[in-house]
Design an enzyme around this catalytic site. Structure first.
Site, PDB file in Angstrom:
ATOM      1  N   ASP A  36      32.677  44.660  44.233  1.00 37.45           N
ATOM      2  CA  ASP A  36      33.073  45.874  44.944  1.00 37.45           C
ATOM      3  C   ASP A  36      31.938  46.678  45.563  1.00 37.45           C
ATOM      4  OD1 ASP A  36      35.870  45.710  44.675  1.00 37.45           O
ATOM      5  OD2 ASP A  36      35.716  46.288  42.562  1.00 37.45           O
ATOM      6  N   ASP A  48      41.057  40.943  48.635  1.00 33.22           N
ATOM      7  CA  ASP A  48      40.354  42.208  48.902  1.00 33.22           C
ATOM      8  C   ASP A  48      38.879  41.971  49.252  1.00 33.22           C
ATOM      9  OD1 ASP A  48      42.327  42.091  46.866  1.00 33.22           O
ATOM     10  OD2 ASP A  48      41.913  44.102  46.151  1.00 33.22           O
TER      11      ASP A  48
END
Ligand code: GLY
Length: 394
Positions: A115, A173
């Site tokens: 992330d 993602d």
């Protein structure tokens, strides 16, 4: 048989036809949203004070639930402040954006998951784009070098999570985090980062997509041979359903990959993902949290998926040569933005400290269901800024 959504989209296309009155109407809508965002962000800056914790979602009383810098969402609040500064050029927002960005400085070395792109590119990346501060550029370049430490050449992908449930999970993602790598190579990083980003995008294109253009949330690989073990979900309804935010990440992620590479395979993949997303939208263009959620129409919507997709669709429309197709992408994005700017999705008149309502982090985990999410606000503001730039250049 033509769906409700397609009928409305066609109507918008007919009256819009990029006509000046409609463009002006959208500018008025976005100006109103930015007035609201200005007030909400000022209040948030004040209430959060010197905290080292970042807003992520709203509690039932509308106040922010906050998280530490290591949470995947920590880059979005500074990102919202940068968007607000980009719109208003108000020095108050610039100094707040700088203050909140610089709290994330240690995250340039974060290797616990994939992330880092969300954390650093949305904060430092926007900051560098808008100010040219060379110290910010250095942080983004370091973050890109950190991100590739999770790349396994046998799999050809960056590993998303260290979750014992899966051997080598890669989530859709993760496409968005490739922006950090592509940008870094354009800004002087080693070309090996480009090869890693290409490999990850190619593997995702091959393995995350089903024949109808929908996506798996998670693909788990065998880490020794790189073989696909299977397709799963973490935040969607089932392994064979389509989690709407995952599909939105695919739309925007492959559009972004095309922006940097001009590889027509990525353009085609973005168009496939967009086709599934658009064809399965309800009449107000804000998807249910999963396109196959069993209780539709009595299921929560996910405004964050709508906002992410709007960013991707606007940009994708500029790369799509077939005019009716391009106009359909653009008109769908506009319809999403109109919905998010008005009831029931606008937070105006509600206790929420954010800008939008009705997003979902994870319905299966009963986590942050039907709340304001900071990343819905971030992508909503980004899409409005994109729309304003695109309308100005028409
Ligand atoms: N990237 C995590 C999520 O979309 O929930």
């Amino acid at each position: 048989m033509i769906s409700n959504c397609s009928r409305i989209t066609l109507f918008v296309l007919l009256i819009a036809g990029f006509c000046p009155a409609v463009a002006q109407d959208m500018r008025d809508i976005s100006a109103k949203v930015f007035v609201h965002a200005d007030a909400q962000l000022r209040r948030s800056i004040l209430e959060l004070g010197d905290s080292l914790r970042f807003p992520r979602a709203t509690n039932p009383d509308g106040a922010w639930k906050t998280i530490p810098i290591t949470d995947w969402t920590s880059g979005f609040f500074p990102g919202c402040l940068w968007h607000m500064y980009e719109y208003s050029k108000d020095p108050h927002f610039r100094s707040a954006a700088e203050r909140w960005t610089e709290k994330l400085e240690p995250m340039q070395y974060f290797i616990d998951n994939h992330d880092i792109g969300f954390m650093i590119f949305n904060s430092y990346g926007n900051g560098y784009r808008l100010t040219g501060n060379p110290a910010y550029r250095r942080v983004v370049l370091q973050a890109a070098r950190t991100a590739v430490k999770r790349f396994n050449p046998r799999v050809g992908c960056i590993k998303s999570w260290d979750n014992p449930k899966w051997e080598y999970p890669v989530i859709v993602d993760n496409m968005m985090n490739l922006e950090l790598l592509f940008w870094a190579v354009q800004n002087g990083a080693d070309s090996s980062l480009y090869r890693i980003a290409m490999s990850h995008a190619e593997r995702t294109m091959k393995n995350h997509f089903r024949p109808d253009g929908s996506t798996f949330h998670v693909i788990s690989y065998d880490s020794t041979e790189g073989r696909v073990i299977g397709g799963y979900t973490a935040q969607g309804y089932s392994d064979s359903s389509t989690w709407s935010r995952g599909q939105a990440w695919a739309v925007y992620g492959f559009t972004m990959a095309y922006r940097f590479t001009r590889d027509s395979r990525f353009l085609h993949t973005a168009q496939r993902a967009a086709g599934y997303f658009i064809d399965n939208l309800p009449a107000d263009h804000v998807p249910y949290w999963d396109f196959k959620a069993p209780g539709i129409p009595n299921e929560p919507r996910d405004a964050s998926a709508a906002a992410i997709a709007a960013c991707g669709l606007l940009e994708l429309s500029t790369y799509t040569e077939d005019k009716p197709h391009s106009q359909r992408l653009f008109a769908t994005a506009e319809s999403i933005l109109r919905s998010l700017a008005s009831a029931p999705y606008s937070s105006a008149g509600s206790p929420s400290r954010g800008i939008t309502l009705h997003s979902v982090t994870s319905k299966p985990a009963n986590a942050e269901v039907d709340v304001t999410l900071i990343y819905a606000d971030y992508y909503f503001l980004e899409a409005l800024l994109k729309h304003r730039r695109m309308s100005a250049s028409r």
